[in-house]
Design a protein around this motif. Structure first.
Motif, PDB file in Angstrom:
ATOM      1  N   UNK A 188     -47.059  45.845   9.932  1.00  0.00           N
ATOM      2  CA  UNK A 188     -45.909  44.952   9.685  1.00  0.00           C
ATOM      3  C   UNK A 188     -46.238  43.461   9.788  1.00  0.00           C
ATOM      4  N   UNK A 189     -47.327  43.123  10.474  1.00  0.00           N
ATOM      5  CA  UNK A 189     -47.665  41.711  10.635  1.00  0.00           C
ATOM      6  C   UNK A 189     -48.633  41.192   9.575  1.00  0.00           C
ATOM      7  N   UNK A 190     -49.232  42.077   8.802  1.00  0.00           N
ATOM      8  CA  UNK A 190     -50.273  41.638   7.879  1.00  0.00           C
ATOM      9  C   UNK A 190     -49.733  40.761   6.756  1.00  0.00           C
ATOM     10  N   UNK A 191     -48.645  41.176   6.130  1.00  0.00           N
ATOM     11  CA  UNK A 191     -48.092  40.374   5.044  1.00  0.00           C
ATOM     12  C   UNK A 191     -47.557  39.030   5.540  1.00  0.00           C
ATOM     13  N   UNK A 192     -46.792  38.972   6.656  1.00  0.00           N
ATOM     14  CA  UNK A 192     -46.351  37.659   7.157  1.00  0.00           C
ATOM     15  C   UNK A 192     -47.510  36.726   7.482  1.00  0.00           C
ATOM     16  N   UNK A 193     -48.592  37.262   8.035  1.00  0.00           N
ATOM     17  CA  UNK A 193     -49.741  36.418   8.345  1.00  0.00           C
ATOM     18  C   UNK A 193     -50.428  35.930   7.079  1.00  0.00           C
ATOM     19  N   UNK A 194     -50.496  36.787   6.065  1.00  0.00           N
ATOM     20  CA  UNK A 194     -51.072  36.367   4.796  1.00  0.00           C
ATOM     21  C   UNK A 194     -50.219  35.268   4.158  1.00  0.00           C
ATOM     22  N   UNK A 195     -48.895  35.416   4.232  1.00  0.00           N
ATOM     23  CA  UNK A 195     -47.997  34.392   3.699  1.00  0.00           C
ATOM     24  C   UNK A 195     -48.161  33.075   4.457  1.00  0.00           C
ATOM     25  N   UNK A 196     -48.305  33.167   5.786  1.00  0.00           N
ATOM     26  CA  UNK A 196     -48.500  31.962   6.593  1.00  0.00           C
ATOM     27  C   UNK A 196     -49.805  31.276   6.216  1.00  0.00           C
ATOM     28  N   UNK A 197     -50.865  32.059   6.044  1.00  0.00           N
ATOM     29  CA  UNK A 197     -52.157  31.488   5.671  1.00  0.00           C
ATOM     30  C   UNK A 197     -52.077  30.783   4.318  1.00  0.00           C
ATOM     31  N   UNK A 198     -51.396  31.419   3.364  1.00  0.00           N
ATOM     32  CA  UNK A 198     -51.260  30.812   2.040  1.00  0.00           C
ATOM     33  C   UNK A 198     -50.439  29.530   2.107  1.00  0.00           C
ATOM     34  N   UNK A 199     -49.357  29.566   2.886  1.00  0.00           N
ATOM     35  CA  UNK A 199     -48.516  28.379   3.024  1.00  0.00           C
ATOM     36  C   UNK A 199     -49.297  27.244   3.687  1.00  0.00           C
ATOM     37  N   UNK A 200     -50.058  27.594   4.717  1.00  0.00           N
ATOM     38  CA  UNK A 200     -50.844  26.567   5.409  1.00  0.00           C
ATOM     39  C   UNK A 200     -51.875  25.951   4.468  1.00  0.00           C
ATOM     40  N   UNK A 201     -52.617  26.803   3.772  1.00  0.00           N
ATOM     41  CA  UNK A 201     -53.651  26.296   2.876  1.00  0.00           C
ATOM     42  C   UNK A 201     -53.061  25.457   1.747  1.00  0.00           C
ATOM     43  N   UNK A 202     -51.865  25.810   1.300  1.00  0.00           N
ATOM     44  CA  UNK A 202     -51.241  25.097   0.183  1.00  0.00           C
ATOM     45  C   UNK A 202     -50.612  23.781   0.616  1.00  0.00           C
ATOM     46  N   UNK A 203     -49.938  23.807   1.775  1.00  0.00           N
ATOM     47  CA  UNK A 203     -49.126  22.659   2.185  1.00  0.00           C
ATOM     48  C   UNK A 203     -49.896  21.636   3.021  1.00  0.00           C
ATOM     49  N   UNK A 204     -50.783  22.105   3.884  1.00  0.00           N
ATOM     50  CA  UNK A 204     -51.341  21.227   4.921  1.00  0.00           C
ATOM     51  C   UNK A 204     -52.166  20.072   4.384  1.00  0.00           C
ATOM     52  N   UNK A 205     -52.772  20.253   3.213  1.00  0.00           N
ATOM     53  CA  UNK A 205     -53.631  19.192   2.678  1.00  0.00           C
ATOM     54  C   UNK A 205     -52.910  18.252   1.715  1.00  0.00           C
ATOM     55  N   UNK A 206     -51.635  18.484   1.474  1.00  0.00           N
ATOM     56  CA  UNK A 206     -50.917  17.605   0.548  1.00  0.00           C
ATOM     57  C   UNK A 206     -50.705  16.236   1.172  1.00  0.00           C
ATOM     58  N   UNK A 207     -50.644  15.221   0.337  1.00  0.00           N
ATOM     59  CA  UNK A 207     -50.428  13.863   0.826  1.00  0.00           C
ATOM     60  C   UNK A 207     -49.091  13.750   1.553  1.00  0.00           C
ATOM     61  N   UNK A 208     -48.069  14.436   1.040  1.00  0.00           N
ATOM     62  CA  UNK A 208     -46.744  14.373   1.656  1.00  0.00           C
ATOM     63  C   UNK A 208     -46.777  14.903   3.089  1.00  0.00           C
ATOM     64  N   UNK A 209     -47.395  16.075   3.281  1.00  0.00           N
ATOM     65  CA  UNK A 209     -47.454  16.675   4.614  1.00  0.00           C
ATOM     66  C   UNK A 209     -48.257  15.793   5.559  1.00  0.00           C
ATOM     67  N   UNK A 210     -49.409  15.352   5.118  1.00  0.00           N
ATOM     68  CA  UNK A 210     -50.270  14.545   5.984  1.00  0.00           C
ATOM     69  C   UNK A 210     -49.617  13.219   6.351  1.00  0.00           C
ATOM     70  N   UNK A 211     -48.887  12.624   5.423  1.00  0.00           N
ATOM     71  CA  UNK A 211     -48.202  11.369   5.719  1.00  0.00           C
ATOM     72  C   UNK A 211     -47.101  11.570   6.752  1.00  0.00           C
ATOM     73  N   UNK A 212     -46.320  12.631   6.588  1.00  0.00           N
ATOM     74  CA  UNK A 212     -45.261  12.929   7.558  1.00  0.00           C
ATOM     75  C   UNK A 212     -45.837  13.245   8.933  1.00  0.00           C
ATOM     76  N   UNK A 213     -46.900  14.057   8.962  1.00  0.00           N
ATOM     77  CA  UNK A 213     -47.503  14.424  10.238  1.00  0.00           C
ATOM     78  C   UNK A 213     -48.101  13.205  10.927  1.00  0.00           C
ATOM     79  N   UNK A 214     -48.773  12.368  10.186  1.00  0.00           N
ATOM     80  CA  UNK A 214     -49.374  11.164  10.761  1.00  0.00           C
ATOM     81  C   UNK A 214     -48.303  10.265  11.378  1.00  0.00           C
ATOM     82  N   UNK A 215     -47.173  10.137  10.701  1.00  0.00           N
ATOM     83  CA  UNK A 215     -46.081   9.312  11.231  1.00  0.00           C
ATOM     84  C   UNK A 215     -45.534   9.906  12.523  1.00  0.00           C
ATOM     85  N   UNK A 216     -45.366  11.222  12.581  1.00  0.00           N
ATOM     86  CA  UNK A 216     -44.881  11.869  13.803  1.00  0.00           C
ATOM     87  C   UNK A 216     -45.873  11.697  14.944  1.00  0.00           C
ATOM     88  N   UNK A 217     -47.158  11.847  14.654  1.00  0.00           N
ATOM     89  CA  UNK A 217     -48.175  11.697  15.693  1.00  0.00           C
ATOM     90  C   UNK A 217     -48.192  10.280  16.257  1.00  0.00           C
TER      91      UNK A 217
END
Length: 384
Positions: free
Chosen positions: A17-46
């Motif tokens: 039951x955890x395999x598909x959610x973890x795969x979805x999380x991995x895909x979301x992380x790989x897709x979103x984390x390197x975008x300029x939008x995400x990095x800019x927002x995270x940098x501002x929060x930090x």
């Protein structure tokens, strides 16, 4: 990515039951984390919420006392008092963008729980934290802080009533509520993608420290030192120096000493096994998991640390409760800086290295401050 990133360690050793959610999380992380939008927002929060960058500090009095130049990376100055905020802001922002409405987390010393409560309040996400009964009792103030910020704290009474049991409870919650819940893992542990995701969010520590050290001294440190429980603050420091000629030292919870079979040092004293969805180093079943610091009171360790040990990149040593308490007091008296008991293990190892090794410059990750440990310390020291 799979466990090959960490040699023989890591992976996703989880129920179906955890395999598909973890795969979805991995895909979301790989897709979103390197975008300029995400990095800019995270940098501002930090910067604006957490208080980055943190400085490096030359501990002149300790340096003179021990004959080596000792520097501290001051993660204790962050909002919340520890490095944990780096990771929770990254994961919390990712959860928000993925449409999750609820955060859950495990905590031992309470610092990750507090940081998760902060992120939940900031990002308007429902938050629940699992914490072992014995840790609730020795970290009452952090429990109050979590509840003050609107988080529900669930006291775990199963097993040894510690961090490992809190992880089990959180994993069960996640399995039952994957559609709306993000499990905000607090260290570089668990099934992929958590170890690499947490490492990436904590790598800001080493990136800053490397640049600051070169600017301050004109060169790299001879050694980098950090405490290791799950291992996120250590990996956060080490990652930027991984290809440099910098020696790595991890300080585990040696507890009452190796001969008493009461410790929390899987790298120094454990064996290879699977725990909490990952293959890593695990404390033997006949050992009572114990450390004076609740945040190191864990029977496993992040798989990247297991790999570092296997290839000889990092030397891991158990620091006893007494050695950590002595370093806690010495840093307080010598520099006017009160460290967390977890961080005190790293300080203790750095002082050993200053006396025993040829390292001229030693960089220690001061991963947290000692406010939460005052009651424990007061039971140990008679300062009247």
């Amino acid at each position: 990515m799979t466990q090959e990133e960490f040699g023989d360690y890591g992976g996703r050793h989880v129920p179906e039951p955890l395999r598909e959610p973890l795969e979805q999380l991995a895909e979301a992380y790989d897709e979103v984390s390197e975008t300029d939008e995400f990095q800019t927002e995270l940098r501002a929060l930090l910067e604006e919420f957490a208080g980055r960058p943190t400085p490096i500090y030359h501990a002149r009095n300790l340096s003179e006392r021990y004959g080596a130049e000792i520097y501290l990376k001051r993660e204790d100055l962050l909002h919340g008092g520890a490095h944990k905020i780096n990771n929770v802001l990254g994961q919390g922002l990712l959860a928000k963008k993925a449409g999750r409405t609820r955060l859950i987390a495990e905590t031992g010393a309470g610092q990750h729980g507090v940081a998760t409560a902060m992120a939940g309040a900031l990002l308007d996400l429902e938050t629940e934290v699992y914490m072992g009964k014995k840790d609730v009792q020795r970290q009452e103030m952090n429990v109050f802080r979590m509840r003050l910020m609107g988080a529900e704290v669930n006291e775990v009474t199963r097993g040894g009533e510690g961090l490992a049991d809190a992880v089990d409870a959180a994993l069960e919650d996640f399995a039952e509520n994957v559609d709306d819940t993000h499990y905000l893992v607090g260290s570089v542990v668990g099934p992929d993608p958590f170890p690499r995701m947490v490492r990436d969010f904590q790598s800001v520590i080493g990136e800053e420290a490397r640049e600051q050290f070169i600017e301050r001294t004109g060169e790299l440190p001879d050694a980098a030192v950090a405490c290791v429980g799950g291992g996120s603050n250590a990996i956060g420091l080490f990652h930027a120096f991984r290809d440099d000629d910098v020696a790595f030292y991890g300080a585990e919870g040696g507890g009452k000493g190796a001969d008493t079979e009461k410790h929390a040092a899987p790298l120094a004293e454990g064996t290879d096994d699977v725990i909490h969805g990952m293959k890593t180093r695990v404390i033997d079943e006949d050992v009572e998991v114990h450390s004076v610091s609740a945040g190191l009171d864990y029977p496993g360790v992040g798989p990247e640390h297991a790999m570092y040990r296997a290839v000889g990149r990092c030397e891991y040593t158990g620091i006893t409760d007494d050695e950590a308490l002595a370093a806690f007091r010495e840093l307080s008296e010598a520099e006017g800086i009160v460290p967390a008991l977890e961080s005190s293990h790293g300080v203790a190892r750095a002082l050993q290295l200053a006396e025993e090794s040829d390292h001229e410059t030693i960089l220690v990750n001061l991963s947290g401050r000692g406010d939460k440990d005052m009651e424990t310390a007061a039971e140990q020291f008679d300062l009247s």
